[in-house]
Write an enzyme that holds these catalytic residues in place. Sequence first.
Site, PDB file in Angstrom:
ATOM      1  CB  THR A 483      -1.002  -0.018   1.055  1.00 22.87           C
ATOM      2  OG1 THR A 483      -0.043  -0.672   2.460  1.00 22.87           O
ATOM      3  CG2 THR A 483      -2.003  -1.017   0.907  1.00 22.87           C
ATOM      4  N   GLY A 524      -4.671   1.196   8.556  1.00 27.18           N
ATOM      5  CA  GLY A 524      -3.216   1.322   8.731  1.00 27.18           C
ATOM      6  C   GLY A 524      -2.661   2.544   8.496  1.00 27.18           C
ATOM      7  CB  ALA A 525      -2.292   5.183   6.214  1.00 27.00           C
ATOM      8  NE  ARG A 640      -1.878  16.904   5.867  1.00 24.53           N
ATOM      9  CZ  ARG A 640      -0.909  17.181   6.692  1.00 24.53           C
ATOM     10  NH1 ARG A 640      -1.291  16.957   8.064  1.00 24.53           N
ATOM     11  NH2 ARG A 640       0.052  17.802   6.453  1.00 24.53           N
ATOM     12  CB  ILE A 641      -4.595  12.756  -0.106  1.00 23.96           C
ATOM     13  CG1 ILE A 641      -6.044  12.792  -0.491  1.00 23.96           C
ATOM     14  CG2 ILE A 641      -3.752  11.918  -0.864  1.00 23.96           C
ATOM     15  CD1 ILE A 641      -6.797  11.629   0.137  1.00 23.96           C
ATOM     16  CG  ASN A 643       2.663   9.207  -1.752  1.00 24.76           C
ATOM     17  OD1 ASN A 643       2.206   9.480  -3.053  1.00 24.76           O
ATOM     18  ND2 ASN A 643       3.738   8.917  -1.695  1.00 24.76           N
ATOM     19  CE  LYS A 645       3.926   8.574  -8.697  1.00 23.16           C
ATOM     20  NZ  LYS A 645       5.537   8.549  -8.843  1.00 23.16           N
ATOM     21  CD  GLU A 717     -10.729  -2.674   3.584  1.00 21.10           C
ATOM     22  OE1 GLU A 717     -10.771  -1.882   4.787  1.00 21.10           O
ATOM     23  OE2 GLU A 717     -10.357  -3.937   3.706  1.00 21.10           O
TER      24      GLU A 717
HETATM   25 MO1  MOS Z   1      -8.703  -5.849   5.093  1.00 24.11          MO
HETATM   26  S1  MOS Z   1     -10.330  -7.095   4.411  1.00 24.11           S
HETATM   27  O1  MOS Z   1      -9.489  -5.790   6.615  1.00 24.11           O
HETATM   28  O2  MOS Z   1      -7.085  -6.713   4.929  1.00 24.11           O
END
Ligand code: MOS
Length: 750
Positions: A483, A524-525, A640-641, A643, A645, A717
């Site tokens: 990612t 995650g990010a 806020r983005i 990155n 790309k 997602e």
């Molecule tokens: Mo996502 S389906 O929680 O990796």
Amino acid sequence: MTENIANKAESPRHGFIGQPLDRVDGPLKVTGRATYAYEHEHGDKPAYGHILGAAIALGRIIEIDTSEAERAPGVIKVMTFRNAPAQPAFGAPVTPTVPEVFTRARPMLSTDRVRYYDEPVAFVVAETFEAARAAAGLIRVSYEKEEGAFDLAGRLNEAYAPTRTNAGFETDSAIGNFEGAFAAAAVVVDATYRTPYEHHNPMEPHATLAAWSGDQLTIYTSAQTLANFQAGIANTLQIPPENVRIVSPFIGGGFGSKLIVHPDTVLAALAARELRRPVKVALTRQQMFANAGHRAEMIHQVRLGSDGDGRLAAMGYDVWSATSRFEEFCEQTAVFARSLYAAPNRLTRHRLVPVDLNRGEWMRSPGEAPGMLAFECAMDELAERLGLDPIELRRRNEPAEDPERGVPFSTRNLVACMEEGARRFGWERRSALPARVQEGRKLIGMGMAAAIRPNYIGAAAARVAIDAGGDVTVRLDMTDIGTGTYTILTQIVAEGLGVPLSAIKIELGDSKFPRTAGSGGSWGAASSGSAVHDACSKLRQKIVQAALSDAGDGAANPEANFVAGEIRIGDRAERLSDLVRGVAPNGIEAEGTVQPFSRNDLYKNYSQHSYGAHFAEVAVDCDTGEIRMRRMLAVIGAGRILNAKTARSQILGGMTWGLGAALMEETVLDPRHGHFINHDLAEYHVAVNGDVPDMEVMFLEEHDDKANPLGAKGLGELGVCGAGAAIANAVYNATGVRVREFPITLDKLL
Ligand code: MOS
């Protein structure tokens, strides 16, 4: 006083965050120097394991003859339920319901029972992979087969309501009087859709190298969340979690199946302990289809009732989903509908029908991915019945606050996404009536759909250290599943400390590092990024203190700035490397944290989601029904983005998944034997470059100050949510044929 100065130095803006920085790990990956799970080495030469799977879906092993396999060249050990090490019962020490699912014991080869087709029944360890695989073919197993149940549609009478859905949501929600309002509505849609079994297929299959030294176990594996693997293995092997180290620096894709341990990890750890030698195991691509989870088949009934002006009076969404008999998984398919549109009378329900398959698992946008495919088509059907533009229908049902929780939205730019998308896509050229636009043999159509995905944040910690050379090292057990985690964290540190990108080293994927929630759920990010952001802020405070005490100067200075590798206080500037060398030759470090959303009032008091609008244009051959994508556009509002790309790539990937779900992806279950027939990438069709049209992604300017200190929201997602519905709606607009059974293959149009 230093506090004040540090506060003034809060959030320095150097423009690093948001830039389309190339992946910092890109050169390692494209030159083969990024080491993946199966490529690691640890101590002695490893032995190689290969799994033999069951040839029945349900029943019992009567006899298993391993003698020939044991005599085969290079074979070291053959393990079956007869000689496998003792393990706790499945699910111990908890019952197999939702909350402990990530870390429960997952014993292998521990009984003669077979619960699903291709469940491991034997494990061969040999000097080479080839020897192990050849020997596995020499094992003779006889079974007592029982009749399994695999059908969903014909067994809805066996449906039951689970306690909770995945992610802990209520199974049902009801507001007002849905049935009454639906019966009285002027215009209604009552449509039933089906979505098929689907499988995630990361480029890198599940693979593990396990190595013991004394009672310490090191596991190199392909994991999205290291903490789950550490606890899952500790529970399965009944050893203290602190004796387990998980290493996963590079991951060749993770779409949910790498959130928990699977047979490769458990069997490698068991065999390595017994043989006192490192053991490597990879699932083959075909084994992935039975042993790494799937998205379950579902039936979706969407009932919408509106007044003549297109204001929803009643919104109902019922989902029936197949679930494994031995381990429940209820995808939160209807949950997004609780936030999406206003309607005074509302009903959502999830029901499960048990089947004799392996458990369903999280697969790329659990809930919204299949749910929006159905629901956003139903909205299109309602728009047509009302003679309203689909965007106008959605605009008329835009809620002022979260319609079921009754709290304000943190940010919600759905309408802005739709309007910007309509303008860019040339939506005004869409024919309101279907099957009216033809170019030669092609029928042309446009469709759109909304996108929504919750913004989660998971507990995370991170350590940031600066050394006497001015180099910054960041450590956390976060993962980069492709990612761009390495890259965005580099940008957050560059901005936070005002040091050049080249001075920053991000170290991820080792359970020795501070714990995070890993990569999953699009958290995650924002989660790891917030922890790193916090660590940088704390490190700045320490550096300011060091600078002031070094100068012997307690006097108030107006401002501390961190720019270009220097700290500037008032008119004084000092290189960070010089300062650190002078006051702390061993370096200075700080740890930052972020609390999970469950403990954050901003999540209790606000409805937090990312939003988007998808647009699609298709061309359908009038003779053959062949569907070809022409264009796709997503307009995204996700805070806020970090990155431009990597964020764009995430959305493009999601849109490609949406395309697959709409037109291609389906794992076909053989109802006689209970196995998935098309269990490889030749027959399980995913969208490839040739299928992907001209795709465009646009991000709206947005900063969500309720989400986290970075103002970023999850988007990994979001790209898949609604993308498939936009395509399905475009196919309808092109042809006038409404297909409610996904994927929309050409035979269904003829
Ligand atoms: Mo996502 S389906 O929680 O990796």
